[in-house]
Design a protein around this motif. Sequence first.
Motif, short mmCIF file in Angstrom:
data_model
loop_
_atom_site.label_atom_id
_atom_site.label_comp_id
_atom_site.label_asym_id
_atom_site.label_seq_id
_atom_site.Cartn_x
_atom_site.Cartn_y
_atom_site.Cartn_z
N ARG A 162 52.20 45.83 48.56
CA ARG A 162 51.31 45.19 47.62
C ARG A 162 49.91 45.78 47.75
O ARG A 162 49.48 46.15 48.84
N ARG A 163 49.19 45.83 46.66
CA ARG A 163 47.82 46.32 46.67
C ARG A 163 46.92 45.28 47.33
O ARG A 163 47.06 44.09 47.10
N ALA B 97 41.10 36.35 40.53
CA ALA B 97 42.10 37.19 41.20
C ALA B 97 43.47 36.97 40.57
O ALA B 97 44.22 37.94 40.35
N PHE B 98 43.83 35.73 40.26
CA PHE B 98 45.12 35.44 39.65
C PHE B 98 45.21 36.07 38.26
O PHE B 98 46.19 36.74 37.93
N VAL B 99 44.19 35.88 37.47
CA VAL B 99 44.20 36.41 36.11
C VAL B 99 44.23 37.93 36.12
O VAL B 99 44.99 38.56 35.38
N ALA B 100 43.41 38.57 36.97
CA ALA B 100 43.33 40.03 36.99
C ALA B 100 44.66 40.63 37.40
O ALA B 100 45.13 41.60 36.79
N GLU B 101 45.30 40.08 38.44
CA GLU B 101 46.55 40.65 38.93
C GLU B 101 47.69 40.39 37.94
O GLU B 101 48.48 41.30 37.66
N LEU B 102 47.77 39.17 37.40
CA LEU B 102 48.85 38.86 36.47
C LEU B 102 48.71 39.68 35.19
O LEU B 102 49.70 40.21 34.66
N ASN C 43 49.26 36.76 45.25
CA ASN C 43 50.67 36.53 45.56
C ASN C 43 51.28 35.58 44.53
O ASN C 43 52.44 35.73 44.13
N ARG C 44 50.50 34.59 44.13
CA ARG C 44 50.98 33.68 43.08
C ARG C 44 51.22 34.45 41.78
O ARG C 44 52.23 34.26 41.09
N ALA C 45 50.27 35.32 41.45
CA ALA C 45 50.42 36.12 40.24
C ALA C 45 51.64 37.03 40.35
O ALA C 45 52.39 37.21 39.36
#
Length: 976
Positions: A93-94, A247-252, A210-212
Amino acid sequence: MKMSSERVRGTLFHWWAYLRRSGPAKVVAGEEPPLRTELLNIDQMKLHGKVLANSHKLGSKCASGRLLTRLMENEGVLIAARNLLTEAVKTKRRIAPAGEWLLDNFYLIEEQIRMARQHLPKGYSWELPILLNAPLAGLPRVYDIAQEIIAHGDGHTDPENLSNFVTAYQTVSILKLGELWAIPIMLRFALIENIRRVVARIAADRAERNRADYWADLLTETIEKDPNRLILSVADMARSTPPMASAFVAELTRRLQAQGHALALPLTWIEQQLSAVGLTTEQLVRSENQQQAADQVSMSNSIGSLRFMGAMDWREFVETMSVVERTLGEDPGDVYDKMDFATRDRYRHVVEKIAKNSPHSESEIARQAIQLAQACAVNKGGDDRAAHVGYYLIDEGLTQLERIVKMRVSPAEGLRKVSSRHPFLLYGGTILLLTVIFTVCLAAKAYAGGLQGGALVLVGLLLLLCTSQLAIALVNYLATVMATPRPLPRMDFSQGIPSELRTLVVVPTMLGNSQNIEELIESLEVRFLANRDDHLHFGLLTDFHDAVEETLPEDERLLRLARQGIEALNDKYRNPDGDRFFLFHRPRRWNPQDRIWMGYERKRGKLADLNWFLRGGADIEADNRFTFVVGETRVLSNVKYVITLDTDTQLVRDSAWQFVAAMAHPLNRARYDESRQRVVAGYGILQPRVAVSLSDANRSRYMLMCASDHGIDPYTRTVSDVYQDLFGEGSFIGKGIYEVDAFERALAGRLPDNRILSHDLLEGCYARAGLISDVQLYEEYPSQYRADVSRRHRWIRGDWQIARWLLPDIPIPNARLSKNPLSLLSRWKIFDNLRRSLMASALTLLLLLGWTVLPAHGFWTLAVIGILVIPALIAAALNAFRKPADVTPGQHLAGELVAAGRHLAQAVFTLVCLPYEAFFSLDAMVRAGWRMLITHRQMLQWDSSGDMDGQGRTDLTTSWRTMWFAPSFRLPLCLI
């Protein structure tokens, strides 16, 4: 791409569980942002330092242990974050750039945490001034200073900014010495705190990513296997109400956009969720990138600052910032700034200690000490000891300074001061009290067994002598443990010995054979290479062995070899200012008492002749004390100090300048009293510690057993710190440095000829010897018991030959008597040597009486064993509880068990050899008495320990022949 959800979830569980355990100190992203505020230039930082000083309100209470508690919390957060990021890397993972910095430098962070914990013990922070005003109320103000420096540099600090900020702060409020030393510790705390805050955000973002990743994996798998269920999966995600963190929005968004238009539905849902709060995906992605960049800068700056912490010379920083240091630097003799760091730091600690118990500040106390020194310089001159500021900090003037500044003295400190004014009364009184107690207990046992009258009195006297050994051993050990160490002050000559303090290193020795001369030349070169200095010279001070004729056929050849060796060294190491190496050779002189040709007064005569030579004696042609001198001696005319070594003594690297630096300190300079006929203050001689050469420590089992022993023995090893710590005076054992003029003034014409074998002890008594406890020499230890016995036999003879120096009148040259000038302590040293020489005979006699006359035979055997073993057992038991901070309990106990085993082996060996030890001790005493009172011959009989160590066989037959008395003593007892 699938992830190991079980391991990641487990790590996340521990992470959030840790945050829940933190209670009020819980850290999540957004609650405690990194220490990051407006960046300031140098001028702005100076101004801010003054503003901060004005804003601080200090309290009188002690600081709590919150910093150490916070450090433990920070360590837990950092370890949990490290584990979380490590799992992410393992699953490919990044991770954020700041997270990469953390993983790459985690070893450094762990090291800095250990250092911070080590350098801030629990009691240290209690002594620091604390803040009353928020937000850091109750914490040391120096911690707030550290946080401000870190915050206004975004984690970056450097020597210039740090110095400017602290200097500006001190224009308003002066920092204490303890606070200045705490700055590097507090900077570590602040940097670790800053890293923790950045890492907490990284970990929280990692959890969101991780959630994303979970929803991205689920949606991707759904679109691949059953596209019709995509709307149900999006509905599941919506029902879980994931927080719309950046972080969630950017990764997802990144993961879903990589799948093309197939996953437009969840992307549309995200846009709708964000639009409801007035945000867009682009805004959150941009915000996340900016936060990662800022966190990376903060993390990289903080890591770089931690590296700077290890490279910074904090001693120079503290001395530059210290107002006390600048005040003490006004020392009227211009001595303070030329001292070494340890001595200057000792002075500052005294100022700090006085200030804690005085209404005056540290700077005021330093100013008062300077004023006292300046007043003395005006009245008595700058060369007087009292004209140096150290006289009022670590010497006799300390009491005067404490009285002027109204220092409060605790009852324990008051008792210590009273005892320090009468140290011999306390030391000798304790020994006498314990000796009497032990004697009465043992005598009571004899009395209970039926011993009475004159026999009981005689046995009591014997017990008094035997138990004195136990009492002295216990008192010496306890004094070493309880006494405050008194290291000698020292100048700093690490850059070179001044020309006015030119020093000569000499090795008094004998020219025996060609191999011996080669070894002497080689050893002299090794000493030079380890102590190269333009104003340090090296020489051999030689005699020939005793002979029945003035000259022997091989004498000329040996002299030629020695001359060639010295000349070769001078050619090899040329010096434009003069020769570095010298040879001083004395002729044999006729000794009418011993009727033999020998070197006059052996080693004592060598040093006396050398001193005569250095002070112009070479210009007197009528006196031929040296018949052969190699080297241009003109440069030696202003030699101030002489370092004398034995043939087997190793002069370790850079030790010579440390000897000179200690001798040159004003408080150590010898002060001769004409009325007392001896040095009464300062030191004419300094004796370093002497240890067994590491290369020889395992040459034999006997050496291995004895070489690491510690205790009070003025011959086989340096006298313990007891004498130095209690009386400010040590014992000279023949290896050390002396001042030529003071030595000659104290000893010239004092000692009679053909009498003094143990001259080292007397020289130390007349010229006053001190112990340099932090400088060490190495020498060989006899590898054979027979050689050790021969050496001790010579020492005992020498001790009894100077027993007259216990009396009020002593012999001097020309068969006259003079008043004894020795101090009570010096006479005690002589007496203690005589007492020690009687111990083997007394213990053997006690065993003999216990087995034949006294009742309860086993009791007296146990009593003798106890006298030999109890001191070692008590020392081992107490040392077991004195664990150094940097040693694990297992390592400490293992080392103490080895030491206790060695001491026990020594006691057993002493017990086994006790009859033989008694025999050779009595033989030495009888010989000394016979020669002094009857024959007046062979009182200077001497064989080098090196010669004895290398001669003779070591088989069992030879040992039986040498130690014949022991079996002869036991045989009648066996028959009885």
